[in-house]
Design a protein around this motif. Structure first.
Motif, PDB file in Angstrom:
ATOM      1  N   PRO A  54     -45.298  11.858 -25.257  1.00  0.00           N
ATOM      2  CA  PRO A  54     -46.700  11.612 -24.873  1.00  0.00           C
ATOM      3  C   PRO A  54     -47.702  12.288 -25.808  1.00  0.00           C
ATOM      4  O   PRO A  54     -48.868  11.894 -25.855  1.00  0.00           O
ATOM      5  CB  PRO A  54     -46.786  12.192 -23.459  1.00  0.00           C
ATOM      6  CG  PRO A  54     -45.672  13.171 -23.370  1.00  0.00           C
ATOM      7  CD  PRO A  54     -44.572  12.604 -24.210  1.00  0.00           C
ATOM      8  N   LEU A  55     -47.274  13.297 -26.561  1.00  0.00           N
ATOM      9  CA  LEU A  55     -48.178  13.990 -27.475  1.00  0.00           C
ATOM     10  C   LEU A  55     -48.204  13.365 -28.865  1.00  0.00           C
ATOM     11  O   LEU A  55     -48.961  13.796 -29.732  1.00  0.00           O
ATOM     12  CB  LEU A  55     -47.769  15.463 -27.592  1.00  0.00           C
ATOM     13  CG  LEU A  55     -47.815  16.280 -26.293  1.00  0.00           C
ATOM     14  CD1 LEU A  55     -47.350  17.703 -26.553  1.00  0.00           C
ATOM     15  CD2 LEU A  55     -49.214  16.261 -25.694  1.00  0.00           C
ATOM     16  N   SER A  56     -47.343  12.376 -29.071  1.00  0.00           N
ATOM     17  CA  SER A  56     -47.260  11.746 -30.387  1.00  0.00           C
ATOM     18  C   SER A  56     -48.327  10.661 -30.515  1.00  0.00           C
ATOM     19  O   SER A  56     -48.415   9.765 -29.668  1.00  0.00           O
ATOM     20  CB  SER A  56     -45.879  11.143 -30.604  1.00  0.00           C
ATOM     21  OG  SER A  56     -45.800  10.474 -31.844  1.00  0.00           O
ATOM     22  N   THR A  57     -49.149  10.732 -31.525  1.00  0.00           N
ATOM     23  CA  THR A  57     -50.178   9.721 -31.763  1.00  0.00           C
ATOM     24  C   THR A  57     -50.139   9.299 -33.235  1.00  0.00           C
ATOM     25  O   THR A  57     -49.787  10.086 -34.107  1.00  0.00           O
ATOM     26  CB  THR A  57     -51.586  10.279 -31.440  1.00  0.00           C
ATOM     27  OG1 THR A  57     -51.793  11.477 -32.191  1.00  0.00           O
ATOM     28  CG2 THR A  57     -51.719  10.556 -29.954  1.00  0.00           C
ATOM     29  N   PRO A  58     -50.523   8.066 -33.563  1.00  0.00           N
ATOM     30  CA  PRO A  58     -50.889   7.009 -32.608  1.00  0.00           C
ATOM     31  C   PRO A  58     -49.648   6.466 -31.900  1.00  0.00           C
ATOM     32  O   PRO A  58     -48.540   6.548 -32.431  1.00  0.00           O
ATOM     33  CB  PRO A  58     -51.517   5.938 -33.500  1.00  0.00           C
ATOM     34  CG  PRO A  58     -50.826   6.129 -34.819  1.00  0.00           C
ATOM     35  CD  PRO A  58     -50.601   7.605 -34.959  1.00  0.00           C
ATOM     36  N   TYR A  59     -49.833   5.927 -30.711  1.00  0.00           N
ATOM     37  CA  TYR A  59     -48.713   5.394 -29.955  1.00  0.00           C
ATOM     38  C   TYR A  59     -48.125   4.183 -30.669  1.00  0.00           C
ATOM     39  O   TYR A  59     -48.844   3.344 -31.205  1.00  0.00           O
ATOM     40  CB  TYR A  59     -49.144   5.011 -28.540  1.00  0.00           C
ATOM     41  CG  TYR A  59     -49.620   6.187 -27.727  1.00  0.00           C
ATOM     42  CD1 TYR A  59     -48.820   7.315 -27.575  1.00  0.00           C
ATOM     43  CD2 TYR A  59     -50.861   6.176 -27.100  1.00  0.00           C
ATOM     44  CE1 TYR A  59     -49.237   8.401 -26.840  1.00  0.00           C
ATOM     45  CE2 TYR A  59     -51.300   7.262 -26.354  1.00  0.00           C
ATOM     46  CZ  TYR A  59     -50.493   8.377 -26.233  1.00  0.00           C
ATOM     47  OH  TYR A  59     -50.915   9.446 -25.509  1.00  0.00           O
ATOM     48  N   ASN A  60     -46.807   4.089 -30.637  1.00  0.00           N
ATOM     49  CA  ASN A  60     -46.116   3.001 -31.329  1.00  0.00           C
ATOM     50  C   ASN A  60     -45.063   2.416 -30.396  1.00  0.00           C
ATOM     51  O   ASN A  60     -44.058   3.066 -30.105  1.00  0.00           O
ATOM     52  CB  ASN A  60     -45.467   3.528 -32.618  1.00  0.00           C
ATOM     53  CG  ASN A  60     -44.774   2.435 -33.404  1.00  0.00           C
ATOM     54  OD1 ASN A  60     -44.750   1.279 -32.998  1.00  0.00           O
ATOM     55  ND2 ASN A  60     -44.211   2.796 -34.546  1.00  0.00           N
ATOM     56  N   ASN A  61     -45.286   1.201 -29.929  1.00  0.00           N
ATOM     57  CA  ASN A  61     -44.345   0.553 -29.018  1.00  0.00           C
ATOM     58  C   ASN A  61     -43.473  -0.492 -29.707  1.00  0.00           C
ATOM     59  O   ASN A  61     -42.797  -1.265 -29.031  1.00  0.00           O
ATOM     60  CB  ASN A  61     -45.111  -0.125 -27.864  1.00  0.00           C
ATOM     61  CG  ASN A  61     -45.755   0.890 -26.947  1.00  0.00           C
ATOM     62  OD1 ASN A  61     -45.180   1.939 -26.678  1.00  0.00           O
ATOM     63  ND2 ASN A  61     -46.954   0.576 -26.467  1.00  0.00           N
ATOM     64  N   GLU A  62     -43.501  -0.520 -31.036  1.00  0.00           N
ATOM     65  CA  GLU A  62     -42.737  -1.555 -31.734  1.00  0.00           C
ATOM     66  C   GLU A  62     -41.251  -1.448 -31.449  1.00  0.00           C
ATOM     67  O   GLU A  62     -40.562  -2.453 -31.303  1.00  0.00           O
ATOM     68  CB  GLU A  62     -42.999  -1.457 -33.240  1.00  0.00           C
ATOM     69  CG  GLU A  62     -44.389  -1.892 -33.658  1.00  0.00           C
ATOM     70  CD  GLU A  62     -44.555  -1.869 -35.159  1.00  0.00           C
ATOM     71  OE1 GLU A  62     -43.549  -1.614 -35.863  1.00  0.00           O
ATOM     72  OE2 GLU A  62     -45.681  -2.104 -35.636  1.00  0.00           O
ATOM     73  N   GLY A  63     -40.743  -0.213 -31.370  1.00  0.00           N
ATOM     74  CA  GLY A  63     -39.314  -0.036 -31.147  1.00  0.00           C
ATOM     75  C   GLY A  63     -38.857  -0.617 -29.826  1.00  0.00           C
ATOM     76  O   GLY A  63     -37.904  -1.405 -29.759  1.00  0.00           O
ATOM     77  N   VAL A  64     -39.543  -0.254 -28.735  1.00  0.00           N
ATOM     78  CA  VAL A  64     -39.127  -0.739 -27.425  1.00  0.00           C
ATOM     79  C   VAL A  64     -39.389  -2.238 -27.303  1.00  0.00           C
ATOM     80  O   VAL A  64     -38.605  -2.970 -26.675  1.00  0.00           O
ATOM     81  CB  VAL A  64     -39.824   0.058 -26.302  1.00  0.00           C
ATOM     82  CG1 VAL A  64     -41.303  -0.284 -26.207  1.00  0.00           C
ATOM     83  CG2 VAL A  64     -39.136  -0.177 -24.970  1.00  0.00           C
ATOM     84  N   ASN A  65     -40.473  -2.715 -27.892  1.00  0.00           N
ATOM     85  CA  ASN A  65     -40.750  -4.157 -27.829  1.00  0.00           C
ATOM     86  C   ASN A  65     -39.701  -4.951 -28.596  1.00  0.00           C
ATOM     87  O   ASN A  65     -39.340  -6.066 -28.208  1.00  0.00           O
ATOM     88  CB  ASN A  65     -42.141  -4.451 -28.401  1.00  0.00           C
ATOM     89  CG  ASN A  65     -43.259  -3.914 -27.537  1.00  0.00           C
ATOM     90  OD1 ASN A  65     -43.061  -3.676 -26.345  1.00  0.00           O
ATOM     91  ND2 ASN A  65     -44.434  -3.711 -28.121  1.00  0.00           N
ATOM     92  N   GLU A  66     -39.206  -4.386 -29.684  1.00  0.00           N
ATOM     93  CA  GLU A  66     -38.224  -5.077 -30.512  1.00  0.00           C
ATOM     94  C   GLU A  66     -36.833  -5.037 -29.905  1.00  0.00           C
ATOM     95  O   GLU A  66     -36.101  -6.030 -29.900  1.00  0.00           O
ATOM     96  CB  GLU A  66     -38.192  -4.433 -31.906  1.00  0.00           C
ATOM     97  CG  GLU A  66     -37.183  -5.043 -32.869  1.00  0.00           C
ATOM     98  CD  GLU A  66     -37.681  -6.337 -33.478  1.00  0.00           C
ATOM     99  OE1 GLU A  66     -36.842  -7.115 -33.954  1.00  0.00           O
ATOM    100  OE2 GLU A  66     -38.917  -6.557 -33.469  1.00  0.00           O
ATOM    101  N   PHE A  67     -36.458  -3.880 -29.352  1.00  0.00           N
ATOM    102  CA  PHE A  67     -35.060  -3.680 -28.972  1.00  0.00           C
ATOM    103  C   PHE A  67     -34.779  -3.800 -27.471  1.00  0.00           C
ATOM    104  O   PHE A  67     -33.630  -4.032 -27.085  1.00  0.00           O
ATOM    105  CB  PHE A  67     -34.582  -2.296 -29.443  1.00  0.00           C
ATOM    106  CG  PHE A  67     -34.436  -2.182 -30.932  1.00  0.00           C
ATOM    107  CD1 PHE A  67     -33.406  -2.834 -31.596  1.00  0.00           C
ATOM    108  CD2 PHE A  67     -35.326  -1.439 -31.689  1.00  0.00           C
ATOM    109  CE1 PHE A  67     -33.258  -2.736 -32.972  1.00  0.00           C
ATOM    110  CE2 PHE A  67     -35.192  -1.320 -33.060  1.00  0.00           C
ATOM    111  CZ  PHE A  67     -34.153  -1.976 -33.705  1.00  0.00           C
TER     112      PHE A  67
END
Length: 473
Positions: free
Chosen positions: A46-59
């Protein structure tokens, strides 16, 4: 008989008590290790920015498909035994859940041993979960070789050791040998098959297993098993394509190659089964060998195999797998007393060897002119190797995997022999509370005093006669 039965029940109760103690010890240890050595990866922190949802969206879609394969496909595939349905599905559930958890720790440890200069906390991501499922898949393959012959306590010990050795082998052949094995023909199927067969040969080597009363099937369990087959068949492209590099088009190529290979093995199996089994289909072949193409194409699923090349791999795998069920499996049981409960040598072992050599051939044919930028995405050390050298490393990876699997399985089998053996093989009643036993409608013995009704089916080559139902009341 009553004294023997009571003695067996006492042994089984003692076994179940050992299982409880072992489970508490192992799971408590896993929870502590997670607290000390894991953390959310960058995509989940939650402290990592910017948020990146590519991994979960891809896999994530493919992860869910793989999840279904492990927990439903493998579980129901092994329900063919008439009195081991609870064990097939429930123990698949239990052992796979533990394997997923523990393998994330073991894999993180071994990869850091071989690739990092210092240890750090293991980052958790969607890929961690996919790799956990892959390890559980190897454990389920080994489970198939010993199903019905080992107690839950022995199976949990086997799972614990196998996860450690599986992750060790994966770290060696992937990071050091740098083999290409996107769908796990070598790392998953070959390791799981020959580890399980070695355990079966050492820990469960008894001649009577082949003729044990409960080592049999009936009509309905085979339907449930075939349901597992179809689940596996449908989702196998996701299994092979799941870990493919998100750079380039490896995902799509792996899906296409897998579908072409596994559909060809399906078609070929029906022809081969009919030819080898006296002009009738054998349901064991249909339940298993139809999947052989998915196993064999795994190592080269994201390679430029060409469509016809993928189909040819599936054809060869389907033929050899069906032949294995018809002739090799009974030969091994007769000669070396190796009783392979689910025929994992035929579905996973032989096709994985075919797939390993196929990957070496395809690797030897890989060049910049037919791969372009994808060459180093698939073969990560091709900048330092020729195509011939990469092909050689594919074979070295196979040899390494076979060595660790077989030696590890032998050692594990010797350890498991020190545990109290399962009281009655191929039955659930030693480890589950059972409902009042139902009388099967199909294939009941004529004039059975226990049955309420009886169904007689004409099983010869003549046209089917009318079904006769006889009430015994």
């Amino acid at each position: 008989r009553r004294v023997h039965g009571t003695h067996t029940m006492l042994k089984d109760a003692e076994n179940n008590g050992s299982l409880f103690s072992l489970f508490i010890l192992l799971e408590a240890g896993v929870i502590v290790l997670y607290g000390l050595f894991t953390q959310y990866g960058a995509t989940a922190d939650p402290l990592s920015t910017p948020y990146n949802n590519e991994g979960v969206n891809e896999f994530y879609p493919m992860y869910q498909d793989i999840h279904v394969m492990i927990f439903i496909g493998f579980g129901f595939l092994m329900t063919f035994l008439r009195r081991y349905g609870y064990g097939a599905v429930a123990l698949t559930f239990f052992l796979s859940a533990f394997a997923v958890q523990f393998s994330i720790l073991a894999r993180g440890f071994w990869h850091q041993v071989f690739t990092e200069s210092s240890f750090h906390k293991i980052d958790l991501s969607i890929l961690s979960l996919i790799n956990g499922d892959f390890c559980a898949g190897a454990v389920m393959i080994s489970f198939g070789a010993v199903i019905g012959k080992l107690s839950p306590t022995q199976l949990l010990v086997m799972t614990f050791i196998e996860v450690i050795l599986y992750c060790l082998n994966e770290a060696i052949v992937i990071t050091q040998c740098a083999i290409a094995d996107v769908g796990g023909s070598i790392v998953i199927h070959m390791f799981g098959a020959y580890f399980g067969l070695a355990v079966a040969l050492v820990a469960a080597r008894k001649r009577h297993y082949g003729t044990a009363a409960d080592n049999s099937t009936t009509y309905h369990p085979n339907i449930f098993s075939l349901l597992g087959t179809i689940f596996l068949w449908l989702y196998w492209p996701s299994f092979n394509a799941g870990p493919a590099s998100i750079t380039g088009n490896g995902h799509e190529r792996a899906v296409i190659n897998t579908l072409l290979s596994i559909s060809t093995s399906c078609i070929v199996t029906f022809f081969a089964s009919n030819a080898l089994r006296g002009r009738r289909f054998d349901i064991v072949d249909i339940q298993n060998a139809t999947l052989a193409g998915g196993v064999a194409i795994g190592a080269s699923a994201d390679m430029n195999t060409t469509p016809w090349g993928s189909m040819f791999v599936g054809l060869v795998a389907g033929l050899f797998s069906t032949f294995g069920f018809a002739h090799i499996q009974p030969y091994l049981h007769k000669t070396i007393k190796l009783y392979d409960s689910c025929g994992v040598n035929n579905l996973h072992g032989i096709p994985s060897i075919i797939g390993g050599f196929a990957s070496a051939i395809f690797a030897g044919l890989a060049h910049n002119d037919n791969y372009g930028a994808a060459l180093t995405a698939i073969f990560v050390k091709r900048d330092d190797r020729s195509s011939t050298e990469q092909a050689g490393f594919q074979v070295i990876g196979m040899i390494t995997t076979l060595g660790i699997a077989i030696l590890g399985g032998i050692g594990t089998g010797m350890l498991l022999r020190r545990f109290e053996p399962v009281g009655e093989p191929f039955t659930d009643k030693a480890h589950f509370h059972m409902p009042e036993e139902e009388i099967p409608m199909y294939f009941a013995e004529k004039d059975s005093k226990d049955s309420k009704s009886h169904l007689t089916l004409q099983m010869d080559n003549d046209p089917p006669a009318a079904v006769q139902v006889t009430n015994i009341n």
